[in-house]
Design a protein around this motif. Structure first.
Motif, PDB file in Angstrom:
ATOM      1  N   LEU A   1       7.301  10.704  13.941  1.00  0.00           N
ATOM      2  CA  LEU A   1       8.626  10.296  13.455  1.00  0.00           C
ATOM      3  C   LEU A   1       8.536   8.958  12.729  1.00  0.00           C
ATOM      4  CD1 LEU A   1      10.983  11.284  16.390  1.00  0.00           C
ATOM      5  CD2 LEU A   1      10.784  12.357  14.143  1.00  0.00           C
ATOM      6  N   TYR A   2       7.719   8.072  13.267  1.00  0.00           N
ATOM      7  CA  TYR A   2       7.569   6.752  12.638  1.00  0.00           C
ATOM      8  C   TYR A   2       7.001   6.880  11.230  1.00  0.00           C
ATOM      9  CZ  TYR A   2       5.728   2.117  11.596  1.00  0.00           C
ATOM     10  OH  TYR A   2       5.426   0.943  10.975  1.00  0.00           O
ATOM     11  N   HIS A   3       5.922   7.646  11.083  1.00  0.00           N
ATOM     12  CA  HIS A   3       5.322   7.817   9.759  1.00  0.00           C
ATOM     13  C   HIS A   3       6.303   8.460   8.788  1.00  0.00           C
ATOM     14  CE1 HIS A   3       0.956   7.755  11.530  1.00  0.00           C
ATOM     15  NE2 HIS A   3       1.490   6.558  11.429  1.00  0.00           N
ATOM     16  N   LEU A   4       7.031   9.451   9.289  1.00  0.00           N
ATOM     17  CA  LEU A   4       7.979  10.165   8.446  1.00  0.00           C
ATOM     18  C   LEU A   4       9.113   9.255   7.990  1.00  0.00           C
ATOM     19  CD1 LEU A   4       8.285  13.003   7.360  1.00  0.00           C
ATOM     20  CD2 LEU A   4       9.641  13.558   9.375  1.00  0.00           C
ATOM     21  N   ASP A   5       9.603   8.426   8.896  1.00  0.00           N
ATOM     22  CA  ASP A   5      10.642   7.459   8.539  1.00  0.00           C
ATOM     23  C   ASP A   5      10.155   6.526   7.437  1.00  0.00           C
ATOM     24  OD1 ASP A   5      12.687   8.297  10.135  1.00  0.00           O
ATOM     25  OD2 ASP A   5      12.279   6.904  11.767  1.00  0.00           O
ATOM     26  N   ARG A   6       8.956   6.021   7.614  1.00  0.00           N
ATOM     27  CA  ARG A   6       8.397   5.076   6.644  1.00  0.00           C
ATOM     28  C   ARG A   6       8.241   5.736   5.274  1.00  0.00           C
ATOM     29  NH1 ARG A   6       8.125  -0.200   7.159  1.00  0.00           N
ATOM     30  NH2 ARG A   6       6.095  -0.315   6.133  1.00  0.00           N
ATOM     31  N   VAL A   7       7.700   6.944   5.266  1.00  0.00           N
ATOM     32  CA  VAL A   7       7.465   7.633   3.993  1.00  0.00           C
ATOM     33  C   VAL A   7       8.793   7.977   3.328  1.00  0.00           C
ATOM     34  CG1 VAL A   7       6.563   9.743   2.924  1.00  0.00           C
ATOM     35  CG2 VAL A   7       5.191   8.508   4.617  1.00  0.00           C
ATOM     36  N   ASN A   8       9.723   8.526   4.110  1.00  0.00           N
ATOM     37  CA  ASN A   8      11.039   8.878   3.561  1.00  0.00           C
ATOM     38  C   ASN A   8      11.750   7.663   2.985  1.00  0.00           C
ATOM     39  OD1 ASN A   8      11.767  11.572   3.456  1.00  0.00           O
ATOM     40  ND2 ASN A   8      12.101  11.686   5.659  1.00  0.00           N
TER      41      ASN A   8
ATOM     42  N   SER B   1       0.837  -1.204   0.000  1.00  0.00           N
ATOM     43  CA  SER B   1       0.000   0.000   0.000  1.00  0.00           C
ATOM     44  C   SER B   1       0.866   1.246   0.000  1.00  0.00           C
ATOM     45  CB  SER B   1      -0.907   0.033   1.240  1.00  0.00           C
ATOM     46  OG  SER B   1      -1.645  -1.141   1.338  1.00  0.00           O
ATOM     47  N   LEU B   2       1.923   1.207   0.817  1.00  0.00           N
ATOM     48  CA  LEU B   2       2.799   2.372   0.932  1.00  0.00           C
ATOM     49  C   LEU B   2       3.502   2.650  -0.400  1.00  0.00           C
ATOM     50  CD1 LEU B   2       4.032   4.581   2.694  1.00  0.00           C
ATOM     51  CD2 LEU B   2       5.768   2.949   3.422  1.00  0.00           C
ATOM     52  N   MET B   3       4.086   1.611  -0.986  1.00  0.00           N
ATOM     53  CA  MET B   3       4.821   1.811  -2.233  1.00  0.00           C
ATOM     54  C   MET B   3       3.886   2.256  -3.353  1.00  0.00           C
ATOM     55  SD  MET B   3       7.856   1.539  -1.371  1.00  0.00           S
ATOM     56  CE  MET B   3       8.908   1.473  -2.817  1.00  0.00           C
ATOM     57  N   GLU B   4       2.684   1.728  -3.350  1.00  0.00           N
ATOM     58  CA  GLU B   4       1.724   2.119  -4.371  1.00  0.00           C
ATOM     59  C   GLU B   4       1.377   3.606  -4.239  1.00  0.00           C
ATOM     60  OE1 GLU B   4      -2.111   0.292  -4.101  1.00  0.00           O
ATOM     61  OE2 GLU B   4      -2.553   0.649  -6.227  1.00  0.00           O
ATOM     62  N   ALA B   5       1.135   4.024  -3.014  1.00  0.00           N
ATOM     63  CA  ALA B   5       0.776   5.424  -2.774  1.00  0.00           C
ATOM     64  C   ALA B   5       1.937   6.355  -3.119  1.00  0.00           C
ATOM     65  CB  ALA B   5       0.351   5.610  -1.319  1.00  0.00           C
ATOM     66  N   ILE B   6       3.154   5.951  -2.748  1.00  0.00           N
ATOM     67  CA  ILE B   6       4.324   6.784  -3.036  1.00  0.00           C
ATOM     68  C   ILE B   6       4.529   6.874  -4.552  1.00  0.00           C
ATOM     69  CG2 ILE B   6       6.846   6.990  -2.776  1.00  0.00           C
ATOM     70  CD1 ILE B   6       5.374   7.445  -0.142  1.00  0.00           C
ATOM     71  N   GLY B   7       4.357   5.742  -5.212  1.00  0.00           N
ATOM     72  CA  GLY B   7       4.538   5.721  -6.662  1.00  0.00           C
ATOM     73  C   GLY B   7       3.550   6.613  -7.403  1.00  0.00           C
ATOM     74  N   LYS B   8       2.339   6.679  -6.891  1.00  0.00           N
ATOM     75  CA  LYS B   8       1.307   7.498  -7.545  1.00  0.00           C
ATOM     76  C   LYS B   8       1.451   8.972  -7.208  1.00  0.00           C
ATOM     77  CE  LYS B   8      -2.553   4.195  -7.682  1.00  0.00           C
ATOM     78  NZ  LYS B   8      -3.720   3.820  -6.837  1.00  0.00           N
TER      79      LYS B   8
END
Ligand SMILES: *[C@@H]1O[C@H](CO)[C@@H](O)[C@H](O)[C@H]1NC(C)=O
Ligand SMILES: *[C@@H]1O[C@H](CO)[C@@H](O)[C@H](O)[C@H]1NC(C)=O
Length: 219
Positions: A176-183, A56-63
């Motif tokens: 911080l956790y969300h930011l780490d994951r997104v970054n 889900s994360l990679m899909e969202a980042i890719g879009k």
């Protein structure tokens, strides 16, 4: 059991079950009319799946064409022109902090330039989350910071303020956790594309991390 006993039993069950359904129906009706009142809506909980589930994360980042952090200045429900779903949007006014992904020159056309010319930090912009959940109050509330993922398209132009950016997910509360994951996901996606602002996630002050979140996802 004699046949007459069976009939009595069936009738008794019908009365009991029927009564149960009537009571539930009444309770539900009262509950929904209660919920229709705006002031008592509970805040929407953030669905962590987008962050915790790799796909889900990679899909969202890719879009996402633009990913940025910012502080919610204002949020309201908004009836968009989306005829197919008739669903309401959440319309956010955002105080931009840092761009995590995307081209600043291109994002510039969506912002009111009150902030920095170079980084756009401190600018305000409008973003629209289409098909928002309606059974709860829009989140994050004003004054809280979040990570916004946008595909870079203009939200529906028919009515409402322009320009405004469409966002793909509910704003991700800035921890911080969300930011780490997104970054990490942004970096995985674009290993060495130049000109992208990869912000060290420990640089919390410049990212405008909300005080209540400090430490929440740390370590
Ligand atoms: C959270 O999102 C995932 C998919 O993104 C969905 O399958 C799941 O049902 C959602 N959970 C809740 C509680 O809404
Ligand atoms: C950003 O977009 C502008 C205008 O489209 C373009 O000229 C510039 O090269 C882009 N910058 C980067 C780093 O991709």
């Amino acid at each position: 059991m004699k046949p007459s006993m069976v009939i009595v039993y069936v009738i008794a069950m019908a009365i009991v079950v029927g009564g149960e359904i009537r009571i539930r129906g009444r309770v539900r009706k009262r509950f929904t009319s209660h919920r229709r009142h705006r002031a008592v809506l509970p805040p929407c909980n953030f669905n962590e799946t987008i962050i915790n589930d790799e796909w889900s994360l990679m899909e969202a980042i890719g879009k996402s064409k633009y990913i940025f952090t910012g502080k919610v200045l204002n949020v309201k429900k908004f009836r968009s022109e989306d005829e197919t779903t008739k669903k309401k949007s959440n319309l956010y006014t955002v105080y931009l902090r840092r761009l995590l992904k995307g081209n600043i020159s291109e994002l510039r056309m969506f912002v009111k330039l009150e902030g920095s010319e170079d980084t756009l930090s401190g600018s305000t912009l409008m973003v629209e989350r289409p098909r928002a959940r309606e059974s709860c109050a829009p989140a994050p509330r004003p004054r809280l910071s979040a990570i916004f993922l946008s595909d870079g398209t203009y939200a529906d132009m028919g009515r409402g303020p322009t320009p405004r950016l469409r966002i793909l997910t509910d704003p991700v509360p800035l921890t911080l956790y969300h930011l780490d994951r997104v970054n990490a996901a942004v970096k995985a996606f674009h290993p060495r594309s130049p000109g992208e602002a990869h912000v060290p996630s420990r640089n919390v002050e410049s990212l405008g991390l909300s005080r209540p979140y400090l430490g929440a996802g740390d370590t």
